[in-house]
Scaffold this active site. Sequence first.
Site, PDB file in Angstrom:
ATOM      1  N   GLN A  67       0.823  -1.219  -0.266  1.00 49.28           N
ATOM      2  CA  GLN A  67       0.038   0.143   0.042  1.00 49.28           C
ATOM      3  C   GLN A  67       0.895   1.114   0.122  1.00 49.28           C
ATOM      4  O   GLN A  67       1.696   1.400   0.857  1.00 49.28           O
ATOM      5  CB  GLN A  67      -0.811  -0.064   1.079  1.00 49.28           C
ATOM      6  N   GLY A  68       0.528   2.153  -0.847  1.00 52.57           N
ATOM      7  CA  GLY A  68       1.265   3.540  -1.024  1.00 52.57           C
ATOM      8  C   GLY A  68       0.424   4.654  -0.627  1.00 52.57           C
ATOM      9  O   GLY A  68      -0.067   5.296  -1.669  1.00 52.57           O
ATOM     10  N   TYR A  69       0.099   4.789   0.515  1.00 52.77           N
ATOM     11  CA  TYR A  69      -1.004   5.829   1.064  1.00 52.77           C
ATOM     12  C   TYR A  69      -0.069   6.871   1.843  1.00 52.77           C
ATOM     13  O   TYR A  69      -0.019   7.876   1.446  1.00 52.77           O
ATOM     14  CB  TYR A  69      -1.965   5.263   1.806  1.00 52.77           C
ATOM     15  N   SER A  70       0.418   6.608   3.072  1.00 49.81           N
ATOM     16  CA  SER A  70       1.063   7.692   3.900  1.00 49.81           C
ATOM     17  C   SER A  70       2.394   8.073   3.214  1.00 49.81           C
ATOM     18  O   SER A  70       2.878   7.188   2.659  1.00 49.81           O
ATOM     19  CB  SER A  70       1.244   6.944   5.240  1.00 49.81           C
TER      20      SER A  70
ATOM     21  N   SER B 189      -5.982   5.944  12.652  1.00 46.26           N
ATOM     22  CA  SER B 189      -5.923   5.807  14.045  1.00 46.26           C
ATOM     23  C   SER B 189      -7.285   5.965  14.700  1.00 46.26           C
ATOM     24  O   SER B 189      -8.156   6.517  14.337  1.00 46.26           O
ATOM     25  CB  SER B 189      -5.151   6.995  14.582  1.00 46.26           C
TER      26      SER B 189
ATOM     27  N   GLU C 127     -11.181  -1.594   4.165  1.00 43.27           N
ATOM     28  CA  GLU C 127      -9.917  -2.016   5.162  1.00 43.27           C
ATOM     29  C   GLU C 127     -10.475  -2.233   6.488  1.00 43.27           C
ATOM     30  O   GLU C 127     -10.014  -2.992   7.046  1.00 43.27           O
ATOM     31  CB  GLU C 127      -8.841  -1.064   4.987  1.00 43.27           C
TER      32      GLU C 127
ATOM     33  N   GLU D 149      -8.298   7.547  16.938  1.00 41.74           N
ATOM     34  CA  GLU D 149      -8.863   8.807  17.024  1.00 41.74           C
ATOM     35  C   GLU D 149      -9.684   9.332  15.674  1.00 41.74           C
ATOM     36  O   GLU D 149     -10.687   9.998  15.834  1.00 41.74           O
ATOM     37  CB  GLU D 149      -7.798  10.049  17.488  1.00 41.74           C
TER      38      GLU D 149
END
Lengths: 405, 374
Positions: free
Chosen positions: A126-129, A390, A248, A392
């Site tokens: 995965q290339g998200y962050s 997260s 996800e 939060e």
Amino acid sequence: MDLNFTAEEQLFREDVRSFLRAKLPGEISRKVLGGKHLAKNDFVRWQQILHAQGWGAVAWPVAHGGTGWNPVQQHIFDEECADAGAPLQLPFGLKMVAPVIMAFGNPAQQQYFLPRIIDGTDWWCQGYSEPGSGSDLASLKMRAVRVNSPEGDHYVVNGQKTWNTLGQYADWIFCLVRTSNEGRRQEGISFLLIDMKTPGITVRPIIMLDGEHEINEVWFEDVKVPVENLIGEENKGWTYAKFLLGHERTGIAGVGRSKRELKKLKEIAAKESNHDRPLIEDQRFRDRIAQVELELMALEITNLRVISAEGEKRAPGPEASILKIKGSEIQQLLSELKMQALGHYALPYVEEALDAGWPGDALMDGYGDYSAPLSGQYFNIRKTTIYGGSNEIQKNIISQMILGL
Amino acid sequence: MDFNYTEEQLALQNTLRRFIARDYPFEHRRALAKSADGFDRAAWKTFADFGILALPFHEDFGGLNGNAVDTMLVMEMLGRGLALEPYVSTVVLCGGLIRDAGSAAQKEALLPAIAGGELMLALAHFEPGGRYELDRVATTASATGSGWQLDGAKAVVLGAPAADKLIVSARDGSGISLFLVDAKAPGVTLRTYPTQDGARAADIRLSKVMVGADALLGTAGNALPVIERALDYANAAFCAEAVGIMSALNEVTLEYLKTRKQFGQPIGKFQALQHRMADMVIATEQARSMATLAAVRVDSADVALRNRSVAATKAYVGAQARFVGQQAVQLHGGMGVVDELNVAHYFKRLTMIGLTFGDADYHLGRFSDTLLAA
């Protein structure tokens, strides 16, 4: 209202069980149940075995090789796989990019990629962050510039992705890239599929707090990506990204795995001793186990309620955030209690004991084969309340999308 | 596996929802709590018309053959309305005891009267100094030849002031037994009082209370398992009531967060409060799952499974209810601690449910001890 499994569902469970008994290799399940290192090939081999059975991607539509099982059947399958010690089917291909390709990809992309995901040919990451874009994903900066060229139009990609789980094994990466700085920042993002063998890509390990190499950062320097690898429309990637994040979260309750770990916790608490009695007879410790079990009992039913409702409308809604929050908290509590059960023997860090077949050490009397992974797992599992949005961020989703605050 | 209610159940739920909204508003409830009876006798008749007083009984005795899921649904709605009527005492506890232990004659005499709203009962089981211990019964039953003499004291008997009859647990040589006692029988003295949540209860002294042989409910000395079952039913019902209250509290709290303005904006725009509200919603959904579990399992013939499931539920729901109740008050600020709003009243009822028939610690212990058997 009936919480009992029907006779058909029980039969289905038996089918899954006998399949697992016959086809799940013991050398793999022993590693999973013992918390030992898994090799890339353990994952791939298991995917191939499942695929041969027609169960490579149980949740996919039948047209793409799925099973057509209802959500309860899928839940039973997950639970039995976890209990038997099957490796987790990694979500990056099966549960993340595949639904996006099905929903927004063109026929050529579907025909090429989907069969290679389900049969285990391609390993996806995965290339998200990005280093500057974690919870605030829409701030991502990795650039993709479209270039028209006689050899074929392509994008030139420059930038950096991070937290790429098991990216060291990946054949492909799906990336969110910035293709425009016009308008709202969400409107300048596109969804690209990138071959990890493309020149200009560098994968660097990030060692986690448990000493393991599970995640990576991936650098892109003038990486040429054919425009055919764009999903859907340019600058519409944020829509696809949100769709993917919804998917996800569904598996993230991890009820099956937590039930297995609870069982293991009870075994450990029966084996470890305190005042010459099994630790589980210590009321303070036992009550803590009981409290996690209550959380898990509630989550199991909440999970079933959500997936049953989902059966009617398919796309998981914001209530999946509840599953993510509770599921991850429970995983953390379980890992903490398993570590705590070891007492002093939670302290040793014996790396070789994490490899399958470690014979034990005669000079370490109280340090069982099962002890070695537990503290590392506790440290590692802190990630669960951080990844996948997260907890939060999940609460933001609940308060804003469900409650309208 | 099926999480849907039947058509009949949905219809009943709608009926009760409409009744609570139209005929049982909060101001009406406030007045009732201060009235002599402490509840609405007209509402009790309406409950009889709705059939909910007949729900858990066999049709041979004027009942509707309902199950614990039906009771869950009723309790959730009664919870939303903070209904003061002693439904659990009369229908779930005493009705359940008569259904499970009564002779054919007792069932014929009593169950149709309960179903019709003509008879109210209260269970006098727990005793002073015994906390939540089920088998702590010092009240004595002595055979008199023609019947029994009962002597002893009972603590905080819910619904006793309105009860026509009491079901009293007492010990004779063979063990614990249950007796049907007229609430006005000579020797029965009630010290009645309101409870913190506006309901009514009494401490009861039994002094040379004479009852006939036909007052014995079930067989002599064998009442404990029956009492345990009835209390499991009652606890499952209370958990459903708590879930109804928690849902209602979340609704009023959410509304408050959207309308109350401070610093120039609705306070619901503040993330600290958003996350608290999200936690309250999560707690309520998880509690709802457990209340469902208890309702389904309390009907199980497997006693260990029934005990374990109800203990788990009361422990879990108790903890979640405490959290939601306290936070609803907190998020309402000063308005949370005044008598005027329903928030404080929901909170008080949740708190008292948590302390009735075993608190969260007691039930956690019950559940936790089953891990030793595993």
